[in-house]
Motif scaffolding. Sequence first.
Motif, PDB file in Angstrom:
ATOM      1  N   TYR A 186       0.857  -1.187   0.000  1.00  0.00           N
ATOM      2  CA  TYR A 186       0.000   0.000   0.000  1.00  0.00           C
ATOM      3  C   TYR A 186       0.892   1.236   0.000  1.00  0.00           C
ATOM      4  N   ASP A 187       0.287   2.392  -0.215  1.00  0.00           N
ATOM      5  CA  ASP A 187       1.053   3.645  -0.316  1.00  0.00           C
ATOM      6  C   ASP A 187       2.135   3.537  -1.385  1.00  0.00           C
ATOM      7  N   VAL A 188       1.842   2.812  -2.459  1.00  0.00           N
ATOM      8  CA  VAL A 188       2.835   2.691  -3.537  1.00  0.00           C
ATOM      9  C   VAL A 188       2.816   3.992  -4.352  1.00  0.00           C
ATOM     10  N   PRO A 189       3.930   4.696  -4.430  1.00  0.00           N
ATOM     11  CA  PRO A 189       3.948   5.968  -5.173  1.00  0.00           C
ATOM     12  C   PRO A 189       3.658   5.749  -6.660  1.00  0.00           C
ATOM     13  N   GLY A 190       3.020   6.723  -7.285  1.00  0.00           N
ATOM     14  CA  GLY A 190       2.712   6.642  -8.714  1.00  0.00           C
ATOM     15  C   GLY A 190       3.972   6.365  -9.524  1.00  0.00           C
ATOM     16  N   GLY A 191       3.874   5.471 -10.501  1.00  0.00           N
ATOM     17  CA  GLY A 191       5.011   5.167 -11.375  1.00  0.00           C
ATOM     18  C   GLY A 191       5.958   4.138 -10.805  1.00  0.00           C
ATOM     19  N   SER A 249      -6.301  -0.737  -8.512  1.00  0.00           N
ATOM     20  CA  SER A 249      -5.882  -1.633  -9.592  1.00  0.00           C
ATOM     21  C   SER A 249      -4.371  -1.560  -9.804  1.00  0.00           C
ATOM     22  N   PHE A 250      -3.848  -2.599 -10.439  1.00  0.00           N
ATOM     23  CA  PHE A 250      -2.432  -2.626 -10.834  1.00  0.00           C
ATOM     24  C   PHE A 250      -2.257  -3.744 -11.858  1.00  0.00           C
ATOM     25  N   ASP A 251      -1.133  -3.721 -12.549  1.00  0.00           N
ATOM     26  CA  ASP A 251      -0.824  -4.762 -13.545  1.00  0.00           C
ATOM     27  C   ASP A 251       0.287  -5.672 -13.018  1.00  0.00           C
ATOM     28  N   VAL A 252       0.182  -6.940 -13.359  1.00  0.00           N
ATOM     29  CA  VAL A 252       1.223  -7.907 -12.990  1.00  0.00           C
ATOM     30  C   VAL A 252       1.789  -8.490 -14.287  1.00  0.00           C
ATOM     31  N   VAL A 253       3.079  -8.304 -14.516  1.00  0.00           N
ATOM     32  CA  VAL A 253       3.738  -8.878 -15.688  1.00  0.00           C
ATOM     33  C   VAL A 253       4.417 -10.171 -15.245  1.00  0.00           C
ATOM     34  N   SER A 280      -2.815   2.121  -9.238  1.00  0.00           N
ATOM     35  CA  SER A 280      -3.678   3.303  -9.158  1.00  0.00           C
ATOM     36  C   SER A 280      -3.504   3.933  -7.770  1.00  0.00           C
ATOM     37  N   SER A 281      -3.885   5.179  -7.677  1.00  0.00           N
ATOM     38  CA  SER A 281      -3.726   5.893  -6.409  1.00  0.00           C
ATOM     39  C   SER A 281      -4.533   5.197  -5.302  1.00  0.00           C
TER      40      SER A 281
END
Length: 140
Positions: free
Chosen positions: A46-51, A72-76, A109-110
């Motif tokens: 959590y609190d992952v900064p943008g980018g 949301s987020f993407d997993v490669v 996402s934020s």
Amino acid sequence: MEAEKTSIENCQVVDLPKIHNPAGNITPIIGEVDLPFAIERVYYLYDVPGGETRGGHAHKHLQQYLVAAGGSFDVVLFDGKDKKTISLNRPYFALHIVPGIWRELKNFSSGSICLVLASHKYEESDYIRDIHEFRNFKKL
Ligand code: T46
């Protein structure tokens, strides 16, 4: 499942139980019923900064369910040969990542929360953090 031989095809998005409620939904997850492994550890990002990107490693034994508990987020995913990107954006979907798969998490996402249900306790010796070492591990 031997980690050296796993592929991205072994990593699937699974439906989690969803109890509808006008006051807000609930998703209960019962170890060894809703998952193919016993849960030894739970953690969340959590609190992952943008980018920002997380992951960038593989595990030799650990398997996990990843859930976008919020946002949301993407997993490669990369198995040494093939690559695929999974977008997680609902708290009732989980991505099962088997051992021996390189992963990167990005496009958070934020305010997003990545909930992780893991099969083992934290152990640094279970990580492969070098991509060349990973390719050797997969014998590719
Ligand atoms: C994965 C993604 C989704 C601990 O001390 N205990 C823990 O349980 C964890 C997960 C981490 N740490 C320490 C070890 C490192 O010094 O926290 C630091 C960062 O850990 P890591 O490199 O594992 O962080 P992420 O967010 O890149 O990766 C983690 C999981 O390890 C990984 O399997 O898929 O979350």
